[in-house]
Write an enzyme that holds these catalytic residues in place. Structure first.
Site, PDB file in Angstrom:
ATOM      1  N   ASP A   1     -15.361  32.814 -43.326  1.00 34.03           N
ATOM      2  CA  ASP A   1     -15.089  33.722 -44.451  1.00 34.03           C
ATOM      3  C   ASP A   1     -13.590  33.924 -44.677  1.00 34.03           C
ATOM      4  O   ASP A   1     -12.837  34.244 -43.749  1.00 34.03           O
ATOM      5  CB  ASP A   1     -15.725  35.091 -44.191  1.00 34.03           C
ATOM      6  CG  ASP A   1     -17.232  35.052 -44.385  1.00 34.03           C
ATOM      7  OD1 ASP A   1     -17.804  33.945 -44.390  1.00 34.03           O
ATOM      8  OD2 ASP A   1     -17.820  36.133 -44.521  1.00 34.03           O
TER       9      ASP A   1
ATOM     10  N   ASP B   1     -27.075  31.473 -47.800  1.00 33.37           N
ATOM     11  CA  ASP B   1     -26.297  31.806 -46.608  1.00 33.37           C
ATOM     12  C   ASP B   1     -27.007  31.329 -45.334  1.00 33.37           C
ATOM     13  O   ASP B   1     -28.125  30.795 -45.383  1.00 33.37           O
ATOM     14  CB  ASP B   1     -26.043  33.324 -46.592  1.00 33.37           C
ATOM     15  CG  ASP B   1     -24.727  33.692 -45.931  1.00 33.37           C
ATOM     16  OD1 ASP B   1     -24.087  32.820 -45.326  1.00 33.37           O
ATOM     17  OD2 ASP B   1     -24.355  34.878 -45.995  1.00 33.37           O
TER      18      ASP B   1
HETATM   19  C1  GAL Z   1     -21.333  35.606 -45.171  1.00 31.54           C
HETATM   20  C2  GAL Z   1     -20.772  34.741 -46.280  1.00 31.54           C
HETATM   21  C3  GAL Z   1     -20.005  35.630 -47.228  1.00 31.54           C
HETATM   22  C4  GAL Z   1     -20.929  36.690 -47.769  1.00 31.54           C
HETATM   23  C5  GAL Z   1     -21.573  37.460 -46.629  1.00 31.54           C
HETATM   24  C6  GAL Z   1     -22.640  38.442 -47.105  1.00 31.54           C
HETATM   25  O1  GAL Z   1     -22.082  34.827 -44.311  1.00 31.54           O
HETATM   26  O2  GAL Z   1     -19.957  33.750 -45.730  1.00 31.54           O
HETATM   27  O3  GAL Z   1     -19.445  34.847 -48.253  1.00 31.54           O
HETATM   28  O4  GAL Z   1     -21.911  36.080 -48.571  1.00 31.54           O
HETATM   29  O5  GAL Z   1     -22.195  36.578 -45.720  1.00 31.54           O
HETATM   30  O6  GAL Z   1     -23.290  39.059 -46.055  1.00 31.54           O
END
Ligand code: GAL
Length: 576
Positions: free
Chosen positions: A235, A179
């Site tokens: 997301d 991430d």
């Molecule tokens: C976001 C990511 C999501 C999930 C989330 C967890 O940045 O795009 O898919 O992993 O973090 O905190």
């Protein structure tokens, strides 16, 4: 009148002979069509080597469970994956997302400090969870982050890449999603790139084959050579609008997708729009559309719903295990479907070549609120004019043959998904064949359509200027805008490909791109970065035995601004 090519001469001969036989009454009396000529004997291509030859399929905790995760959830989900028949349908990764570790008391990891699984969630650690998942015949994924903290505020891997990759490999992890937090202060592009590269190098050196899933919320060209999949979108949410938004974002990067490197439109939200008891026919239609669109885009199929017991309805399970839609996603040719027609509003048609002669995947989308007729023409999906057959992938039923155009009423916020079988475009023939005189079987372009014999102007067809590289004009060639790809069917007919490549004079010195020539998955030519100031570069490659020639223009690593690129004088030589 057009001169007859050898192949069309052969076709004409067959037609004339059949007509004479029919007139003389010497035939069997049946009016069966002439035997197809010119069919590829060279497809299908074999599956590519590598860790992700087709888009990864699996499940991830985040969309349904957020931070409410545990060893038990992972074990139950792995068991459900097997019991529901989803493993048999092709799903194999069980991925733990954010929040699996303990938080660091000081907020920042000390040198050498290891990631520690949260004992309340994973009392036995991650290794035994991996063993459990492996015993089910599945694979385990985990989540980490390029910065100091994950998005949930847990320790990140910055400065600990080798240590963490070694830990993950030791646990038996098969897939790492990486991430991009913390989002502020915003890291420079160079910092992000080097941090993602550090983990990529650490995973590669870990001694274990681990799928590397980049989650930088945006497409970055450096991700293409680094990850097996890379998120192109923000997301996803469990709504129809979010599905359509991610489709639109993801489509721009089709040129980069292929075996072992996929554009990730984010995890699936099928099953998550409502609770199972609230699933109306309209919502199931939207789920079918969501699944079909990810499949035509060759997007990774990472489920985000609760697979356990009554949490997944039979209808959702049937959608997620439809073998014909999964086959559309997993087609070994590895093309990402592109939009080949739109009314400019809610209606569109998406298509990609499949790994069999004359086969195309097609998804007709109606994103609007009322049913509507949608039509496509064989030429729009890269097939020869004439007739073809269609199979409805949701009904799993053959629809018979049609002539030239296909029309269906598509339900509101829904799709019709098809496999179409027709005839490939003619093989090139002649001693010198300009690519701009051929039809491509697949193309995607950064701005409007690829132009023939002129530069790529703006988004309208035919809005370019004469091809020109450093003051030299060219009457023949392709004008593209990066990122761009065009695939031509050579069908092992030609021996050479040549062109002069460069950024068109229309940019007045601006723009930077990379030109690449690919033959059936092998790179034959790479220009390196070419700018609007660079001299035209000659390309001369041997294409003997090549089935599909792919011309790729990347954005040169700096975004797509002014990337008007010319394949000037692009031609094939000695085509039989
Ligand atoms: C976001 C990511 C999501 C999930 C989330 C967890 O940045 O795009 O898919 O992993 O973090 O905190």
């Amino acid at each position: 009148m057009k001169a007859l090519t050898p192949a069309s001469f052969r076709l004409a001969t067959v037609l004339v002979v059949s007509a004479v036989i029919a007139i003389l009454g010497c035939g069997s009396g049946s009016s069966s069509p002439p035997a197809p000529v010119d069919v590829d004997s060279d497809l299908p291509l074999p599956l590519a080597a590598g860790i992700a030859p087709t888009p990864p399929m699996g499940w991830n905790t985040w969309n349904t469970f957020s931070c409410n995760i545990s060893e038990k959830l992972i074990q139950q989900t792995a068991d459900a994956m097997v019991a529901t028949g989803m493993q048999a349908a092709g799903y194999q990764y069980i991925n733990i997302d954010d929040c699996w570790s303990t938080k660091d008391a000081t907020g920042v990891r000390a040198d050498g400090e290891a990631l520690v699984p949260d004992p309340a969630k994973f009392p036995n650690g991650i290794g035994p969870v991996a063993d459990y998942v492996h015993a089910d015949g599945l694979k385990l994924g985990i989540y980490a982050d390029r910065g100091t903290l994950t998005c949930g505020g847990f320790p990140g891997s910055e400065g600990h890449e080798v240590q963490d990759a070694t830990t993950f490999a030791g646990w038996g992890v098969d897939y790492v999603k990486y991430d991009n937090c913390p989002p502020s202060p915003t890291p420079s592009a160079a910092e992000q790139e080097s941090e993602y590269q550090a983990m990529g190098a650490a995973l590669a050196a870990s001694g274990r084959a681990i799928v590397y899933s980049l989650c930088a919320w945006n497409f970055y060209e450096w991700g293409v050579s680094l990850g097996n999949l890379w998120r192109t979108t923000t997301d996803i949410k469990p709504t129809w609008d979010s599905v359509v938004a991610n489709l639109q974002t993801n489509q721009a990067f089709a040129a980069y997708a292929g075996p072992n490197g996929w554009n990730d439109a984010d995890m699936l939200e099928i099953g998550n729009f409502t609770t199972p008891d609230q699933e109306t026919p309209d919502i199931l239609t939207q789920y079918q559309a969501h699944f079909s669109l990810w499949a035509i885009m060759a997007a990774p199929l990472i489920l985000g719903n609760d697979l356990r017991g009554s949490q997944m309805s039979a209808a959702v399970r049937a959608i997620l295990t439809n073998p014909e839609i999964i086959a559309l996603d997993q087609d070994a040719f590895g093309y990402q479907g592109v939009q080949v027609w739109t009314d400019g509003g809610d209606l569109s048609v998406w298509a990609k070549p499949l790994n069999a002669s004359g086969a195309r995947g097609v998804v007709m989308l109606n994103a609007g609120a009322a049913p509507a007729d949608v039509t496509f023409d064989l030429s729009q999906i890269g097939l020869r004019d004439g007739s073809a057959t269609a199979r409805d992938l949701w009904a799993q039923a053959d629809l018979g043959s049609f002539k030239q155009t296909f029309t269906r009423t598509v339900p509101a916020t829904g799709v019709v998904a098809l496999r179409v079988n027709g005839v490939e475009p003619l093989r090139p023939s002649g001693t010198q064949v300009y690519l701009s005189d051929l039809e491509w079987t697949y193309a995607s372009n950064g701005l409007g359509p690829i132009e023939k014999d002129e530069s790529n102007g703006a988004s309208d067809p035919g809005d370019g200027t004469p091809l020109s590289l450093r003051g030299t004009g060219f009457t023949k060639g392709l004008g593209v805008a990066g990122p761009s790809v065009a695939v031509f069917r050579l069908a092992q007919s030609c021996s050479t490909f040549s062109a002069q490549v460069g950024v068109d004079d229309a940019t007045k010195g601006g723009g930077s791109v990379v030109f690449q020539v690919w033959a059936d998955g092998t790179k034959l030519f790479d220009s390196g970065v070419v700018t609007g100031m660079s001299a035209a570069m000659p390309v001369n490659v041997d294409v003997t035995g090549v089935r599909r020639l792919k011309l790729l223009v990347t954005n040169g690593g700096d975004g797509a601004s002014l990337d008007r690129a010319d394949w000037a004088d692009a031609q094939l030589g000695n085509c039989m």
